[in-house]
Scaffold this active site. Structure first.
Site, PDB file in Angstrom:
ATOM      1  N   ASP A  95      41.078 -62.062 -44.382  1.00  0.00           N
ATOM      2  CA  ASP A  95      41.174 -60.842 -43.561  1.00  0.00           C
ATOM      3  C   ASP A  95      42.530 -60.182 -43.798  1.00  0.00           C
ATOM      4  O   ASP A  95      43.476 -60.826 -44.271  1.00  0.00           O
ATOM      5  CB  ASP A  95      40.958 -61.130 -42.067  1.00  0.00           C
ATOM      6  CG  ASP A  95      42.051 -61.977 -41.450  1.00  0.00           C
ATOM      7  OD1 ASP A  95      42.513 -62.946 -42.105  1.00  0.00           O
ATOM      8  OD2 ASP A  95      42.467 -61.695 -40.306  1.00  0.00           O
ATOM      9  N   GLU A  97      43.146 -64.560 -39.360  1.00  0.00           N
ATOM     10  CA  GLU A  97      44.572 -64.877 -39.296  1.00  0.00           C
ATOM     11  C   GLU A  97      45.365 -63.722 -38.707  1.00  0.00           C
ATOM     12  O   GLU A  97      46.305 -63.927 -37.932  1.00  0.00           O
ATOM     13  CB  GLU A  97      45.102 -65.210 -40.700  1.00  0.00           C
ATOM     14  CG  GLU A  97      46.415 -66.002 -40.687  1.00  0.00           C
ATOM     15  CD  GLU A  97      47.671 -65.140 -40.641  1.00  0.00           C
ATOM     16  OE1 GLU A  97      48.737 -65.668 -40.313  1.00  0.00           O
ATOM     17  OE2 GLU A  97      47.599 -63.916 -40.932  1.00  0.00           O
TER      18      GLU A  97
END
Lengths: 456, 456
Positions: free
Chosen positions: B88, B152
């Protein structure tokens, strides 16, 4: 006068319908997407002035939004009243906080809810209907001129030019404005002055790009933090403004004048309950009435910087911004105050950031001459329809153009507002009482009557 | 090893093409509009792991974005390395500051410009390609497991649950992560720790509605001004954080340790020029390297309130907000720090406003055990490919999950980052050097080789 009363009772519903129609036009002057609506609104005002009996009605173009002018000269030897108002309105956002559409007026609890209902469509339109009352009943006691502008909410930049270029056309004996508030219908008041305004915008730049707050955090000045520190430093522990020279020209009132102001009815508990705050705030040594009337202020109108979306972003922003405006009192000069602000803001900026200060607009404060016959006329008009003399009050808001009327036209201004402080001006759910609207229409003709009589 | 070198030279262009393809997927985890892209990205990672030779590859659903798992167990008796990374990326805004599309990667001056190029697609993908190198040349020296997550950048809330529920599957001897930076390719460094994070959001409410700044200005607390004062008070004149108890558990380094840190090459003039600032900022008594490495910080990540649009609006806002995060160092506990922040923020709020404090997410700081064989393996790997020993450095960023690896899996983590501080992580124009990408792919197999040898 019975003839006025009769006319107004007969046309009551139409007066309201016409106002609601005006309120449906989203004449937001600050946002260019509404430019066509602003133009439509000017045309609607023109039409209503014509219908009411005004002559030489014209939508006068400017470099910005147009000004609507109209007049009725019954006798050049009679005194002339110049009525000023504005048909533009503040932006309606935040839209989600409105209980009904800002441009879909609804009547609830005897109040008209809509953007512009009190500021200023509902108030300037009282003058149009008061004029109609006198005009249609052939009872006009003096000459009347109308100047209804479309840029009051964005600083009236082009009105000044218009006035300079139309001094002959605008010749009058006094300016009359309804764009302020009274204490209540039970306790009518009359403004004896207005605060001035200086509206600034500041930009603080730290690093040349947004940074990762972990990699750089703690080592590079964060412009949002610095801006907070700079703003925080602008009020001391007594909430005095710390800009050097800011208070130098502030006119201190005598204890007698302050006592008179503080004699006005004010219920602190009710005031706090209405606003939903547990404690008031303000400059030490002054009452709430004084803080909003005779003392200058500095307010953050907007602040932004960094990541303001959903969730989190660990960014050390490159830039932070604020819109900061100051309300000014006699004899502060708004241009000088803007310069003092800029010099101070640049001076207190640490070397770790760069700052840029720009002036949006401003206007100087104004004090009504309470010994002027027009002030007396307003006083008597209110006494005639409210049954009691108005309480003299200092208005906290600003109508920057008032100082210009004096400078360019040599005219004093009477501020005969019929709104209430709680009308949510500039806020969601702006409202204007039906009783206030009708009371204004009822009272205004008496102003003209007494002003004509006192002018003899 | 020549066989690795040959394989990597032959497949160089394909490695890059595959990374660019991954960078074209806007896998922004913070913004739900990108959910389908995040899912597509997970599927793309799965495919690449399979092609590289991983087995049992799976896109594991979570309550949020999925985690991609894969493994290659060549011999259960050999040591196992758990590679962690994240597919991500941070939101790309402010979009207008990008020189090219954040999700349209371009190569310029030997660097890949794209959101996620360094953080962390470009870095975790080095591990996939390093694994492929060993796998396709039948030279894998140990077992490898991959856990590549998709949350994250939003706090890894679901990774903790996944780890708890998959302890057996995730069994390993060490965790290896490339999601940090080194000083430069000429001065390679190895992280010996990471800062923790506590990310808060505050809301300050003054009056129950936006008010006219003229009518109420000076008498009612402005939440933007109050928020500024509160934020300003959180750093004293030496830029120490004023939250009581904030520093209580901060581990002070010995002078020798500080000297070692400060021995790292650092050119202040170059650092300032890169950021475009005239002066640095930070806690008194500490160097820039110390301020970003071994000292805790408090940063405003975002601030907003009132009118932030074009032009001016004379509003006294009802609410003002800020996102504030703190970077933490050993032995600060992020939950405790969040509580201290909240208690302090509530305590310093004047009675004229109401405040609300919420915790977004956080993670505790981490110190790498420099006597661990995996740290030695990383050290030797860098020495093998860079020709010099890495400088030990404390990373300023946070990978909150690292503390969880230790708590839940009993595993130490090695932070072998190949990025640069100047890669514009979380900023417009994020970039990753082609040389860094290839050097990582070259170095990582040596880590596995030395770790396997040292484990014997």
């Amino acid at each position: 006068m019975q003839v006025w009363k009769d006319y107004q009772v007969q046309n009551k519903d139409r007066f309201l319908e016409e106002l609601l129609e005006l309120l449906r036009i989203p004449s937001v002057s600050a946002d260019s997407r509404f430019n066509p609506d602003v133009k439509n609104c000017a045309e609607a005002v023109k039409l209503r002035l014509q219908e009411a009996g005004a002559e030489k009605v014209e939508v006068c173009p400017t470099a910005g939004h147009p000004i609507v002018y109209g007049e009725k000269i019954i006798d050049p030897k009679l005194p002339t009243v110049l009525v000023y108002g504005h048909y533009d309105v503040q932006p309606a956002d935040p839209l989600e906080l409105w209980d009904s559409g800002p441009f879909e007026p609804v009547i609830k609890d005897e109040k008209i809810y809509a953007r512009g209902s009190a500021d200023d469509k509902g108030q300037f339109y009282m003058h149009v209907k008061a004029f109609e009352t006198m005009s249609k009943t052939n009872t006009l006691p003096c000459n009347i001129k109308f100047m209804i502008e479309g840029e009051e909410e964005v600083g009236s930049a082009n009105l000044g030019i218009f006035i300079k270029e139309n001094k002959e056309r605008l010749k009058a004996d006094v300016v009359l404005i309804s764009d302020t508030a009274m204490i209540s219908l039970e306790n009518p008041s009359l403004d004896t002055g207005l605060r001035g305004l200086s509206y600034m915008e500041v930009a603080v730049t730290g690093p040349n790009r947004d940074l990762h707050s972990g990699v750089y955090g703690g080592a590079v000045a964060n412009p949002a933090t610095i801006l907070c520190k700079m703003i925080a430093s602008m009020h001391d522990e007594n909430n005095h403004i710390t800009i050097p020279g800011f208070y130098d020209k502030v006119q201190d009132l005598s204890q007698a004048e302050r006592d008179a102001l503080n004699a006005a009815p004010f219920d602190e508990a009710e005031y706090k309950a209405d606003l939903g705050v547990d404690e008031l705030w303000g400059e030490k040594g002054y009452s709430t009435i004084e803080r909003t009337g005779i003392r200058p202020t500095l307010e953050v109108n907007g602040i932004w910087g960094g990541y303001t979306g959903e969730g989190s972003k660990t960014v050390l922003p490159s830039k932070a911004f604020a819109k900061i405006s100051m309300r000014l009192v006699p004899n502060q000069d708004w241009v000088e105050i803007s310069q003092l602000f800029q010099a101070h803001f640049e001076k207190i900026a640490p070397k770790s950031v760069k700052v840029k200060v720009t002036t949006h607009h401003g206007g100087s404060p104004y004090v009504t001459p309470t010994d002027h016959i027009a002030f007396k006329a307003a006083n008597e008009a209110i006494q005639a329809t409210f049954g009691k003399a108005p309480i003299p009050m200092r208005g906290g808001g600003s109508i920057p153009i008032v100082a210009l009327f004096e400078k360019e036209l040599g005219l004093k201004t009477i501020l005969m507002g019929f709104g209430l402080d709680s009308d949510n001006l500039h806020s969601p759910n702006e409202k204007y009482g039906l009783a206030n609207f009708y009371k204004g229409i009822e009272t205004i003709p008496y102003f003209h009557k007494y002003f004509a009589e006192l002018s003899k």
